[in-house]
Design a protein around this motif. Structure first.
Motif, short mmCIF file in Angstrom:
data_model
loop_
_atom_site.label_atom_id
_atom_site.label_comp_id
_atom_site.label_asym_id
_atom_site.label_seq_id
_atom_site.Cartn_x
_atom_site.Cartn_y
_atom_site.Cartn_z
N MET A 21 0.84 -1.19 0.00
CA MET A 21 0.00 0.00 0.00
C MET A 21 0.88 1.25 0.00
O MET A 21 2.05 1.20 0.36
CB MET A 21 -0.91 0.01 1.22
CG MET A 21 -1.80 -1.23 1.34
SD MET A 21 -2.83 -1.23 2.79
CE MET A 21 -4.14 -0.16 2.25
N SER A 22 0.34 2.37 -0.36
CA SER A 22 1.13 3.59 -0.45
C SER A 22 0.66 4.61 0.56
O SER A 22 -0.27 4.40 1.31
CB SER A 22 1.00 4.15 -1.87
OG SER A 22 -0.34 4.46 -2.16
N THR A 23 1.33 5.75 0.54
CA THR A 23 1.05 6.91 1.40
C THR A 23 0.91 6.51 2.86
O THR A 23 1.80 5.93 3.43
CB THR A 23 -0.18 7.69 0.90
OG1 THR A 23 -1.33 6.86 1.01
CG2 THR A 23 -0.02 8.10 -0.55
N PHE B 288 -0.44 4.22 4.65
CA PHE B 288 -0.24 2.87 5.11
C PHE B 288 0.95 2.20 4.42
O PHE B 288 1.03 0.98 4.35
CB PHE B 288 -1.50 2.04 4.89
CG PHE B 288 -2.70 2.62 5.56
CD1 PHE B 288 -2.62 3.03 6.88
CD2 PHE B 288 -3.90 2.77 4.89
CE1 PHE B 288 -3.73 3.57 7.52
CE2 PHE B 288 -5.00 3.30 5.52
CZ PHE B 288 -4.92 3.70 6.84
N SER B 289 1.87 2.96 3.88
CA SER B 289 2.98 2.40 3.13
C SER B 289 4.02 1.78 4.04
O SER B 289 4.41 2.36 5.05
CB SER B 289 3.64 3.49 2.28
OG SER B 289 4.81 3.00 1.67
N ASP C 277 -10.26 -4.74 1.54
CA ASP C 277 -9.95 -3.55 2.33
C ASP C 277 -11.23 -3.04 3.00
O ASP C 277 -11.73 -1.94 2.71
CB ASP C 277 -9.34 -2.47 1.43
CG ASP C 277 -7.96 -2.86 0.92
OD1 ASP C 277 -7.32 -3.73 1.53
OD2 ASP C 277 -7.53 -2.29 -0.11
N TYR D 93 -11.53 1.17 3.06
CA TYR D 93 -10.38 2.07 3.13
C TYR D 93 -9.52 1.87 1.88
O TYR D 93 -9.48 0.79 1.29
CB TYR D 93 -9.55 1.85 4.41
CG TYR D 93 -9.06 0.45 4.61
CD1 TYR D 93 -7.80 0.05 4.15
CD2 TYR D 93 -9.85 -0.50 5.27
CE1 TYR D 93 -7.35 -1.24 4.34
CE2 TYR D 93 -9.39 -1.80 5.46
CZ TYR D 93 -8.14 -2.15 4.99
OH TYR D 93 -7.68 -3.44 5.17
N SER D 94 -8.84 2.93 1.46
CA SER D 94 -8.04 2.89 0.24
C SER D 94 -6.57 3.09 0.55
O SER D 94 -6.19 3.47 1.66
CB SER D 94 -8.51 3.98 -0.73
OG SER D 94 -8.24 5.26 -0.21
N SER D 95 -5.74 2.87 -0.45
CA SER D 95 -4.29 3.03 -0.27
C SER D 95 -3.91 4.47 0.03
O SER D 95 -2.83 4.74 0.56
CB SER D 95 -3.56 2.53 -1.52
OG SER D 95 -3.99 3.25 -2.66
N SER D 96 -4.78 5.41 -0.30
CA SER D 96 -4.49 6.82 -0.01
C SER D 96 -4.84 7.20 1.42
O SER D 96 -4.58 8.32 1.85
CB SER D 96 -5.29 7.71 -0.97
OG SER D 96 -6.68 7.55 -0.75
N ASN E 215 -0.57 -4.31 8.23
CA ASN E 215 -0.07 -2.95 8.05
C ASN E 215 -0.89 -1.89 8.77
O ASN E 215 -0.46 -0.73 8.86
CB ASN E 215 -0.01 -2.60 6.56
CG ASN E 215 1.11 -3.33 5.84
OD1 ASN E 215 2.03 -3.82 6.47
ND2 ASN E 215 1.03 -3.41 4.52
#
Length: 372
Positions: free
Chosen positions: A1-3, A5-6, A46, A62-65, A328
């Motif tokens: 995942m990014s941002t 939750f990266s 998610d 929830y999203s990767s952002s 994560n």
């Protein structure tokens, strides 16, 4: 995942004091209106399920952002009428279904394939076979079939073949009212009033493998199975946690420790003691969290008998926790935990759900310890 939750984000400080400054709060306008009774991340998507004393189960996406939106919500309204308050919520192992247990004895079952695109929905089915509140629900697999175990304040444990809602096998009489339940692989642990703990092998689910007395001296609040299903952790109202192995050959590894206590600054012999409300195991590392009425949470390495991180007070009691499927994200709910009775539940009590990104080595076991 990014941002947010990266896994590549900046590592958390190496001290044992954790940082909650990056924790994401679910917007208040999509939260329930009363205390959170349980949290459960989907094992495949998610999604985060939240059950509440306002009579609802809400599912957030929830999203990767780091964005969180309300996906579905249903009221725990049995077909016979009225409104029940969900005490627990759990996902099927393949993430295709969800079940919640009401304080009136009803089980609510949702097949996500029938949930539609989003919004307020109705459960796929509901059925009442318990005579008191359903306090524990666990999905498990047996002979290639998905089953649901339900534990109740009516002192019984039942098994269900869903979605047919047919009961499977005999009802198991528990020693007392069921307060907490958890399952992992073939291990099912049922904690009841009067500090009894039933251990059941789900390969032979109609029998209690053995019953033990909690090693803790006061009322059990929560049980949670190890990631490798070799044992379980117990939390009590006395600010203690116990680590217990299911196999008698490993009893030498059992131990208990103090947690969720605040030392009186003026008297070293006096400490305020808080309930351990929630215990969750990290799906990858096998380390675990405790959270309590003192409004703090901690990460622990049971094999090293070591606290990895302790986090500052979050502004209210923590009533429920859960790790995401990849470990994560750590979700925790801040709300009234009923420790002072009905009269103390008032509009001033906070109602929040926060998502804590697991950064760096926060949940990793100490080097050289056995991974579980």
């Amino acid at each position: 995942m990014s941002t947010l939750f990266s896994s590549g984000a900046a590592a958390a400080p190496s001290s044992t004091t954790g940082d909650t400054s990056k924790d994401l709060e679910i917007p208040a306008n999509i939260l329930p209106s009363d205390s959170v009774s349980a949290l459960a991340f989907s094992p495949t998507h998610d999604l985060l399920a939240v059950s509440s004393w306002d009579g609802t189960v809400r599912i957030y996406e929830y999203s990767s952002s780091g964005n969180v939106v309300g996906k579905w919500m249903f009221k725990c309204e049995p077909k016979g009428g009225g409104l029940e308050h969900p005490l627990c919520v759990t996902w099927s192992k393949d993430g295709s279904a969800l079940a919640a247990g009401g304080d009136g004895g009803t089980i609510f079952y949702l097949n996500l394939a029938e949930a539609g695109p989003g919004g307020e929905i109705k459960p796929t089915l509901d059925f009442k076979e318990h005579q008191a509140g359903v306090k524990g629900l666990c999905f498990f697999q047996i002979n290639g079939k998905t089953m649901l175990a339900s534990g109740s304040w009516d002192k019984t444990l039942k098994y269900w073949d869903l979605p047919s809602q047919g009961q499977v096998g005999q009802t198991i009489q528990c020693a007392e009212r069921v307060y907490s339940m958890d399952a992992k692989n073939s291990l099912l642990v049922v904690a009841t009033a009067e500090r009894h703990i039933h251990i059941i092998n789900l390969e032979d689910p109609t029998k209690i493998y053995k019953t033990i007395q909690s090693p803790l001296k006061w009322q059990t609040r929560v049980v949670s199975c190890f990631t490798d299903a070799t044992g379980f952790a117990v939390g009590s109202i006395e600010g203690r946690c116990a680590i217990q192995y299911a196999d008698d050959k490993q009893t030498s590894l059992n131990f208990s420790f103090k947690c969720h206590r605040q030392q009186d600054p003026t008297n070293r012999d006096v400490a305020k003691v808080y309930s351990v409300n929630a215990i969750s195991f990290h799906p990858e590392h096998g380390t675990f969290s405790t959270a309590g009425s003192d409004g703090t949470f901690h990460f622990w390495d049971k094999d090293a008998k070591h606290r990895l991180k302790g986090y500052p007070e979050v502004g209210g009691s923590i009533t429920a926790t859960s790790f995401s499927r990849d470990g994560n994200i750590f979700a925790y709910a801040i709300s009234y935990d009923w420790s002072k009775g009905y009269s103390a539940n008032n509009p001033q009590q906070p109602i929040k759900v926060k998502l804590h990104p697991i950064l760096g080595d926060e949940c990793k076991p100490r080097p050289g310890t056995k991974k579980r």
